[in-house]
Design a protein around this motif. Structure first.
Motif, PDB file in Angstrom:
ATOM      1  N   ALA A 104       1.892  11.535 -75.315  1.00 11.35           N
ATOM      2  CA  ALA A 104       3.055  12.007 -76.070  1.00 11.35           C
ATOM      3  C   ALA A 104       4.331  11.315 -75.604  1.00 11.35           C
ATOM      4  O   ALA A 104       5.202  10.965 -76.417  1.00 11.35           O
ATOM      5  CB  ALA A 104       3.189  13.519 -75.925  1.00 11.35           C
ATOM      6  N   ILE A 105       4.462  11.105 -74.298  1.00  5.37           N
ATOM      7  CA  ILE A 105       5.645  10.414 -73.766  1.00  5.37           C
ATOM      8  C   ILE A 105       5.737   9.006 -74.350  1.00  5.37           C
ATOM      9  O   ILE A 105       6.808   8.552 -74.777  1.00  5.37           O
ATOM     10  CB  ILE A 105       5.592  10.362 -72.223  1.00  5.37           C
ATOM     11  N   ALA A 106       4.601   8.311 -74.366  1.00  6.75           N
ATOM     12  CA  ALA A 106       4.590   6.948 -74.900  1.00  6.75           C
ATOM     13  C   ALA A 106       4.866   6.931 -76.400  1.00  6.75           C
ATOM     14  O   ALA A 106       5.633   6.099 -76.900  1.00  6.75           O
ATOM     15  CB  ALA A 106       3.244   6.292 -74.598  1.00  6.75           C
ATOM     16  N   VAL A 147      12.548  13.294 -71.310  1.00 16.56           N
ATOM     17  CA  VAL A 147      12.378  14.541 -70.553  1.00 16.56           C
ATOM     18  C   VAL A 147      11.141  15.264 -71.080  1.00 16.56           C
ATOM     19  O   VAL A 147      10.946  15.366 -72.298  1.00 16.56           O
ATOM     20  CB  VAL A 147      13.611  15.470 -70.675  1.00 16.56           C
ATOM     21  N   PHE A 148      10.348  15.759 -70.143  1.00 18.83           N
ATOM     22  CA  PHE A 148       9.154  16.525 -70.513  1.00 18.83           C
ATOM     23  C   PHE A 148       9.214  17.859 -69.780  1.00 18.83           C
ATOM     24  O   PHE A 148       9.172  17.906 -68.553  1.00 18.83           O
ATOM     25  CB  PHE A 148       7.882  15.772 -70.118  1.00 18.83           C
ATOM     26  N   ILE A 149       9.337  18.949 -70.556  1.00 20.05           N
ATOM     27  CA  ILE A 149       9.441  20.284 -69.961  1.00 20.05           C
ATOM     28  C   ILE A 149       8.063  20.943 -69.954  1.00 20.05           C
ATOM     29  O   ILE A 149       7.432  21.095 -71.001  1.00 20.05           O
ATOM     30  CB  ILE A 149      10.432  21.171 -70.741  1.00 20.05           C
ATOM     31  N   LEU A 150       7.616  21.321 -68.773  1.00 16.82           N
ATOM     32  CA  LEU A 150       6.367  22.075 -68.624  1.00 16.82           C
ATOM     33  C   LEU A 150       6.735  23.530 -68.364  1.00 16.82           C
ATOM     34  O   LEU A 150       7.285  23.861 -67.310  1.00 16.82           O
ATOM     35  CB  LEU A 150       5.546  21.524 -67.457  1.00 16.82           C
ATOM     36  N   ASP A 151       6.466  24.384 -69.335  1.00 19.47           N
ATOM     37  CA  ASP A 151       6.784  25.803 -69.179  1.00 19.47           C
ATOM     38  C   ASP A 151       5.553  26.519 -68.621  1.00 19.47           C
ATOM     39  O   ASP A 151       4.498  26.551 -69.264  1.00 19.47           O
ATOM     40  CB  ASP A 151       7.180  26.416 -70.520  1.00 19.47           C
ATOM     41  N   ILE A 152       5.679  27.088 -67.423  1.00 18.56           N
ATOM     42  CA  ILE A 152       4.506  27.631 -66.726  1.00 18.56           C
ATOM     43  C   ILE A 152       4.504  29.158 -66.685  1.00 18.56           C
ATOM     44  O   ILE A 152       3.787  29.757 -65.881  1.00 18.56           O
ATOM     45  CB  ILE A 152       4.416  27.070 -65.288  1.00 18.56           C
ATOM     46  N   LEU A 194      10.457  16.737 -74.890  1.00 20.90           N
ATOM     47  CA  LEU A 194       9.197  17.360 -75.290  1.00 20.90           C
ATOM     48  C   LEU A 194       8.942  18.614 -74.459  1.00 20.90           C
ATOM     49  O   LEU A 194       9.362  18.704 -73.303  1.00 20.90           O
ATOM     50  CB  LEU A 194       8.028  16.387 -75.101  1.00 20.90           C
ATOM     51  N   LEU A 195       8.217  19.557 -75.067  1.00 20.78           N
ATOM     52  CA  LEU A 195       7.878  20.818 -74.391  1.00 20.78           C
ATOM     53  C   LEU A 195       6.378  21.052 -74.462  1.00 20.78           C
ATOM     54  O   LEU A 195       5.757  20.862 -75.508  1.00 20.78           O
ATOM     55  CB  LEU A 195       8.595  21.995 -75.060  1.00 20.78           C
TER      56      LEU A 195
END
Length: 290
Positions: free
Chosen positions: A204-206, A212-217, A181-182
């Motif tokens: 969302a993870i659940a 994998v969870f990508i946090l674009d900062i 996820l992004l």
């Protein structure tokens, strides 16, 4: 004992020092000008049609709603009958004006003109003694206060709904690949928004069973200790759910800021751009683009 926190009819009657005998006098005067009601409303509609904002705010639907409520408006102002239902009805009318998008100043102009027309009619008929004028102003003061209260509460509710909508739009979580996820973060990340982001992320993870969870900062306006600590908390929360959090969009300036303020984010996997983060996520989940 009147409770100031309960804004009912006894509260407003005491607040404006309005006596029952004064309402009776107002009702008697109202009966004497009842046959002038239709002519008064026609002048009122003529005024509305010449209002500079008429075409923008007073649509045909709004005008029809006013026409349908003529008798209620008249009785509320001149029948001398006032109780808790009257207060709630005024609040409701205020909410209606707010919900159709009429600005507050145009709304007040509407009220002021209507009340002034009735006052002028009472004066023309020789009914407006000094005592009646005082009574009329007190009663219209209650009307404006309660109508405005309803208008304000409706606007507050509309603002709250708008903020909730913007909040949901500000956390656009996107599935990139199976289990990946992004979430692009844009703007300021204060403590309240960080909580919203974390809540949306964990849901969302659940839901997606993400690994994998990508946090674009890249779009974060300010990188400081509060933001960094929020990102660390998100990473730890994701890890507890069996999901690896990654940061992408780490620019040179952001990296320098993190070093300068002495923050330790080694437990979070970081990448300079989203493509590198995606490649790492695919390796972690044993997937490939081809």
């Amino acid at each position: 004992m009147i409770d100031p926190n309960e804004k009912n009819w006894p509260y407003y009657q005491a607040l404006f020092f309005l006596q029952d005998e004064e309402l009776t006098e107002l009702a008697q005067a109202g009966q004497k000008i009842y046959d002038q009601k239709d002519a008064l409303y026609q002048r009122f509609y003529d005024w509305l049609q010449n209002h500079p904002f008429f075409l923008s705010y007073y649509t045909e639907d709004v005008l029809q709603a006013i026409r349908d409520s003529e008798d209620i408006f008249w009785d509320d102002l001149l029948s001398g009958q006032a109780d808790d239902e009257y207060i709630e009805r005024q609040r409701f009318f205020g909410q209606v004006f707010a919900s159709v998008g009429i600005p507050f100043d145009a709304y007040l102009a509407f009220l002021n003109y209507y009340h002034q027309e009735v006052q002028d009619l009472l004066e023309q008929q020789g009914l407006l003694s000094l005592n009646l004028l005082k009574t009329y102003r007190k009663f219209t003061g209650i009307a404006v206060s309660t109508l405005t209260d309803g208008y304000s509460s409706a606007k507050d509710e509309l603002l709250r709904e708008k903020e909730e909508t913007l909040s949901s739009m500000s956390t656009p979580i996107t599935p990139l690949w199976e289990g990946i996820l992004l979430l692009p973060l844009v703007g300021f990340l204060d403590s309240e928004r960080a909580q919203q982001v974390m809540h949306a992320m964990l849901e969302a993870i659940a839901e997606k069973n993400a690994k994998v969870f990508i946090l674009d900062i890249r779009g974060i306006a300010v990188m400081d200790s509060e933001v960094a600590n929020a990102l660390i908390k998100m990473s730890k929360a994701a890890k507890l759910m069996g999901c690896q959090a990654m940061l992408s969009g780490i620019s040179g300036n952001v990296a320098q800021t993190i070093v300068d303020i002495g923050l330790d984010i080694q437990e979070i996997q970081t990448h300079g751009n989203m493509l590198n983060a995606l490649r790492a996520a695919l390796r972690l989940t044993n997937q490939s683009i081809f």
